[in-house]
Write a protein that holds these residues in place. Structure first.
Motif, PDB file in Angstrom:
ATOM      1  N   PHE A   5     118.552  92.608   5.912  1.00  0.00           N
ATOM      2  CA  PHE A   5     117.979  93.538   6.876  1.00  0.00           C
ATOM      3  C   PHE A   5     118.894  93.747   8.071  1.00  0.00           C
ATOM      4  O   PHE A   5     119.443  92.803   8.618  1.00  0.00           O
ATOM      5  CB  PHE A   5     116.614  93.024   7.353  1.00  0.00           C
ATOM      6  CG  PHE A   5     115.647  92.846   6.219  1.00  0.00           C
ATOM      7  CD1 PHE A   5     115.133  93.943   5.554  1.00  0.00           C
ATOM      8  CD2 PHE A   5     115.283  91.577   5.790  1.00  0.00           C
ATOM      9  CE1 PHE A   5     114.266  93.798   4.494  1.00  0.00           C
ATOM     10  CE2 PHE A   5     114.407  91.414   4.728  1.00  0.00           C
ATOM     11  CZ  PHE A   5     113.905  92.529   4.083  1.00  0.00           C
ATOM     12  N   ALA A   6     119.010  95.020   8.449  1.00  0.00           N
ATOM     13  CA  ALA A   6     119.787  95.357   9.639  1.00  0.00           C
ATOM     14  C   ALA A   6     118.921  95.140  10.875  1.00  0.00           C
ATOM     15  O   ALA A   6     117.696  95.097  10.790  1.00  0.00           O
ATOM     16  CB  ALA A   6     120.246  96.808   9.558  1.00  0.00           C
ATOM     17  N   ASP A   7     119.592  95.002  12.018  1.00  0.00           N
ATOM     18  CA  ASP A   7     118.880  94.693  13.262  1.00  0.00           C
ATOM     19  C   ASP A   7     118.301  95.924  13.958  1.00  0.00           C
ATOM     20  O   ASP A   7     117.486  95.802  14.852  1.00  0.00           O
ATOM     21  CB  ASP A   7     119.849  94.035  14.266  1.00  0.00           C
ATOM     22  CG  ASP A   7     120.109  92.587  13.915  1.00  0.00           C
ATOM     23  OD1 ASP A   7     119.283  92.015  13.175  1.00  0.00           O
ATOM     24  OD2 ASP A   7     121.109  92.039  14.381  1.00  0.00           O
ATOM     25  N   ASP A   8     118.789  97.111  13.565  1.00  0.00           N
ATOM     26  CA  ASP A   8     118.539  98.278  14.412  1.00  0.00           C
ATOM     27  C   ASP A   8     117.270  99.060  14.103  1.00  0.00           C
ATOM     28  O   ASP A   8     117.010 100.067  14.732  1.00  0.00           O
ATOM     29  CB  ASP A   8     119.749  99.212  14.360  1.00  0.00           C
ATOM     30  CG  ASP A   8     120.008  99.714  12.952  1.00  0.00           C
ATOM     31  OD1 ASP A   8     119.396  99.184  12.014  1.00  0.00           O
ATOM     32  OD2 ASP A   8     120.825 100.636  12.794  1.00  0.00           O
ATOM     33  N   ARG A   9     116.505  98.639  13.093  1.00  0.00           N
ATOM     34  CA  ARG A   9     115.260  99.364  12.813  1.00  0.00           C
ATOM     35  C   ARG A   9     114.235  98.427  12.186  1.00  0.00           C
ATOM     36  O   ARG A   9     114.580  97.336  11.732  1.00  0.00           O
ATOM     37  CB  ARG A   9     115.526 100.583  11.944  1.00  0.00           C
ATOM     38  CG  ARG A   9     116.268 100.301  10.670  1.00  0.00           C
ATOM     39  CD  ARG A   9     116.819 101.608  10.102  1.00  0.00           C
ATOM     40  NE  ARG A   9     117.218 101.446   8.723  1.00  0.00           N
ATOM     41  CZ  ARG A   9     118.341 100.851   8.333  1.00  0.00           C
ATOM     42  NH1 ARG A   9     119.164 100.357   9.240  1.00  0.00           N
ATOM     43  NH2 ARG A   9     118.636 100.740   7.065  1.00  0.00           N
ATOM     44  N   PRO A  10     112.968  98.880  12.143  1.00  0.00           N
ATOM     45  CA  PRO A  10     111.921  97.981  11.666  1.00  0.00           C
ATOM     46  C   PRO A  10     112.153  97.504  10.230  1.00  0.00           C
ATOM     47  O   PRO A  10     112.703  98.234   9.404  1.00  0.00           O
ATOM     48  CB  PRO A  10     110.657  98.836  11.754  1.00  0.00           C
ATOM     49  CG  PRO A  10     110.943  99.854  12.790  1.00  0.00           C
ATOM     50  CD  PRO A  10     112.405 100.144  12.670  1.00  0.00           C
ATOM     51  N   ILE A  11     111.704  96.299   9.959  1.00  0.00           N
ATOM     52  CA  ILE A  11     111.927  95.703   8.650  1.00  0.00           C
ATOM     53  C   ILE A  11     111.116  96.404   7.565  1.00  0.00           C
ATOM     54  O   ILE A  11     111.606  96.615   6.465  1.00  0.00           O
ATOM     55  CB  ILE A  11     111.615  94.190   8.724  1.00  0.00           C
ATOM     56  CG1 ILE A  11     112.715  93.511   9.530  1.00  0.00           C
ATOM     57  CG2 ILE A  11     111.541  93.566   7.341  1.00  0.00           C
ATOM     58  CD1 ILE A  11     112.350  92.154  10.056  1.00  0.00           C
ATOM     59  N   TYR A  12     109.874  96.833   7.903  1.00  0.00           N
ATOM     60  CA  TYR A  12     109.078  97.503   6.862  1.00  0.00           C
ATOM     61  C   TYR A  12     109.805  98.754   6.364  1.00  0.00           C
ATOM     62  O   TYR A  12     109.809  99.056   5.171  1.00  0.00           O
ATOM     63  CB  TYR A  12     107.675  97.837   7.384  1.00  0.00           C
ATOM     64  CG  TYR A  12     107.603  99.100   8.196  1.00  0.00           C
ATOM     65  CD1 TYR A  12     107.362 100.326   7.579  1.00  0.00           C
ATOM     66  CD2 TYR A  12     107.824  99.104   9.575  1.00  0.00           C
ATOM     67  CE1 TYR A  12     107.326 101.499   8.319  1.00  0.00           C
ATOM     68  CE2 TYR A  12     107.798 100.256  10.316  1.00  0.00           C
ATOM     69  CZ  TYR A  12     107.550 101.455   9.680  1.00  0.00           C
ATOM     70  OH  TYR A  12     107.540 102.607  10.393  1.00  0.00           O
ATOM     71  N   GLU A  45     111.537  86.665   2.508  1.00  0.00           N
ATOM     72  CA  GLU A  45     111.335  85.869   3.727  1.00  0.00           C
ATOM     73  C   GLU A  45     110.875  86.727   4.895  1.00  0.00           C
ATOM     74  O   GLU A  45     111.447  86.668   5.985  1.00  0.00           O
ATOM     75  CB  GLU A  45     112.614  85.124   4.099  1.00  0.00           C
ATOM     76  CG  GLU A  45     112.498  83.647   3.861  1.00  0.00           C
ATOM     77  CD  GLU A  45     113.711  82.878   4.369  1.00  0.00           C
ATOM     78  OE1 GLU A  45     114.430  83.363   5.250  1.00  0.00           O
ATOM     79  OE2 GLU A  45     113.922  81.771   3.864  1.00  0.00           O
ATOM     80  N   VAL A  46     109.865  87.529   4.649  1.00  0.00           N
ATOM     81  CA  VAL A  46     109.315  88.346   5.727  1.00  0.00           C
ATOM     82  C   VAL A  46     107.804  88.162   5.795  1.00  0.00           C
ATOM     83  O   VAL A  46     107.191  87.574   4.906  1.00  0.00           O
ATOM     84  CB  VAL A  46     109.637  89.848   5.556  1.00  0.00           C
ATOM     85  CG1 VAL A  46     111.129  90.077   5.550  1.00  0.00           C
ATOM     86  CG2 VAL A  46     109.004  90.403   4.292  1.00  0.00           C
TER      87      VAL A  46
ATOM     88  N   ILE B 171     104.553  81.363   5.296  1.00  0.00           N
ATOM     89  CA  ILE B 171     104.196  82.595   4.562  1.00  0.00           C
ATOM     90  C   ILE B 171     103.219  82.274   3.437  1.00  0.00           C
ATOM     91  O   ILE B 171     102.244  82.975   3.215  1.00  0.00           O
ATOM     92  CB  ILE B 171     105.454  83.274   3.990  1.00  0.00           C
ATOM     93  CG1 ILE B 171     106.369  83.745   5.119  1.00  0.00           C
ATOM     94  CG2 ILE B 171     105.076  84.446   3.096  1.00  0.00           C
ATOM     95  CD1 ILE B 171     107.742  84.195   4.651  1.00  0.00           C
ATOM     96  N   THR B 192     112.050  87.651  11.242  1.00  0.00           N
ATOM     97  CA  THR B 192     111.567  88.457  10.109  1.00  0.00           C
ATOM     98  C   THR B 192     110.132  88.105   9.701  1.00  0.00           C
ATOM     99  O   THR B 192     109.500  88.889   9.011  1.00  0.00           O
ATOM    100  CB  THR B 192     112.472  88.315   8.871  1.00  0.00           C
ATOM    101  OG1 THR B 192     112.481  86.948   8.467  1.00  0.00           O
ATOM    102  CG2 THR B 192     113.871  88.780   9.154  1.00  0.00           C
ATOM    103  N   ARG B 215     111.933  97.113  17.676  1.00  0.00           N
ATOM    104  CA  ARG B 215     113.038  97.624  16.862  1.00  0.00           C
ATOM    105  C   ARG B 215     113.048  99.152  16.860  1.00  0.00           C
ATOM    106  O   ARG B 215     114.100  99.777  16.908  1.00  0.00           O
ATOM    107  CB  ARG B 215     112.927  97.093  15.436  1.00  0.00           C
ATOM    108  CG  ARG B 215     113.341  95.635  15.329  1.00  0.00           C
ATOM    109  CD  ARG B 215     113.062  95.074  13.946  1.00  0.00           C
ATOM    110  NE  ARG B 215     113.725  93.804  13.742  1.00  0.00           N
ATOM    111  CZ  ARG B 215     114.770  93.624  12.931  1.00  0.00           C
ATOM    112  NH1 ARG B 215     115.252  94.618  12.224  1.00  0.00           N
ATOM    113  NH2 ARG B 215     115.325  92.429  12.810  1.00  0.00           N
ATOM    114  N   GLY B 219     116.032 100.136  18.979  1.00  0.00           N
ATOM    115  CA  GLY B 219     117.111 100.136  17.993  1.00  0.00           C
ATOM    116  C   GLY B 219     117.876  98.826  17.935  1.00  0.00           C
ATOM    117  O   GLY B 219     119.050  98.778  17.603  1.00  0.00           O
TER     118      GLY B 219
END
Lengths: 134, 233
Positions: A5-12, A45-46, B171, B192, B215, B219
């Protein structure tokens, strides 16, 4: 599936993208079963709520169907998948053209660069004959 | 009111030191919440007020609509930031202690989790490594069917594999009616799995937000935002 996952946008949103790519690429074939919320949460792992949100989004896009008893499956609507594939491709093309513009190439120059690169891979582009690939 | 945790106007002083000042915080059910802040920001004090180990100087704390007290201890499963077992105890004594104290304790589940760790009941608790002790305690805490889980620094300096085990345990055992609060300063390690974050700074609540909202609007990851907010700490 490998999850990163990138840091810049929501994980969903990134889970949606990655499953969508899996469907478009055929890694998740039409009608195949998707893991349960908890199984996917553990694998990636979310947070389970995050996975739930991603599944809801995929359902609203029509790419995933929820069955009352048997969990979730990938849509069998080939036309829809084709439409999403085309839309995704258009997005990539637009991004490519924007990148080329910022490098100083106009659309026509970008197309000829593309044709050249594709020709080297042995593909027919804009009526040119495919090269013999050995 | 369906607030699971309701902290209102809480101030906690130790002599002349103010640990928490006018803290208001409401948490609903079914969330995994990060209680984040640098060392000394008041995380442990807040957790202990909710558990009932400390009483507020001012203000009130309620769990599921009840003021913190005997009744709320049934609903709260607490992982302290240090070992709570006597060194003479065997692992099975620790399990027995939990079984005796908490009616919502699922002994079969606890035994299964300890077996998965390769720990035998007859092992002496003191013979376990620091990381293993932490895992045993977490397994016991998460084997309760509580409404509110308070985990104070569950990943305090353990190795990456242990971190994965801890997150996996959370989890796997988390369920819809329960809420898990994870107090930590190691944000990148837990980001996460979090729904929401509460930033504490110098005893005050600096920000409450969902991870998605941070996020989306900035951003950046919560970890990056946290580093910026607390740069000079």
């Amino acid at each position: 599936m490998e999850w990163a996952f990138a840091d810049d946008r929501p994980i969903y949103a990134q889970i949606v993208e990655q499953i969508e790519m899996g469907i478009l690429s055929g890694e998740c074939p039409a009608g195949s079963a998707l893991p349960s919320v908890r199984a996917l949460a553990l694998e990636a792992e979310v947070n389970p709520n995050t996975v739930q949100r991603a599944f809801l989004e995929l359902e609203s896009l029509g790419l995933v169907r929820t069955h009352r008893t048997s969990g979730r499956t990938v849509t069998e609507d080939g036309e829809l998948v084709m439409a999403v594939r085309r839309r995704t491709a258009q997005g990539r093309v637009e991004r490519f053209l924007a990148d080329m513009r910022s490098l100083g190439f106009d659309a026509a120059q970008a197309v000829s660069l593309l044709a050249e690169a594709a020709g080297q891979q042995g593909c027919s582009v804009l009526g040119s004959e495919p090269k013999d690939v050995r | 009111m369906d607030a699971l945790l309701d902290v209102r106007g809480v101030t906690k002083r130790f002599g002349n030191t103010v640990a928490l000042e006018h803290v208001d915080l409401m948490l609903g059910p079914g969330r995994i919440v990060g209680l984040l802040g640098p060392n000394g920001s008041g995380k442990t004090t807040l957790v202990k007020l909710v558990v009932g180990l400390l009483t507020p100087t001012q203000g009130s704390v309620a769990v599921a609509g009840m003021p913190v007290g005997t009744q709320t201890k049934r609903l709260v499963s607490y992982l302290p930031d240090r070992t709570c077992f006597d060194n003479r105890m065997k692992v099975r004594d620790c399990v027995g202690l939990y079984a005796d104290f908490y009616e919502d304790f699922d002994i079969a589940k606890a035994k299964e989790m300890l077996a998965a760790l390769g720990i035998e009941g007859r092992a002496a608790f003191r013979s376990l490594s620091k990381g293993m002790k932490e895992k045993v305690q977490l397994a016991l805490v998460m084997s309760r069917k509580a409404r509110l889980y308070l985990l104070d620094e569950p990943i305090g300096g353990v190795d990456p594999a242990a971190r994965d085990y801890i997150l996996e345990t959370i989890i796997r055992n988390y369920f819809e009616e329960g809420t898990v609060v994870i107090s930590t300063h190691l944000i990148a390690d837990v980001e996460t799995v979090l729904d929401d974050v509460v930033f504490l700074r110098d005893g005050r609540v600096e920000r409450v937000s969902s991870v998605d909202a941070i996020r989306e609007s900035q951003g950046k990851s919560v970890d990056q935002v946290f580093r910026e907010v607390f740069r000079c700490c």
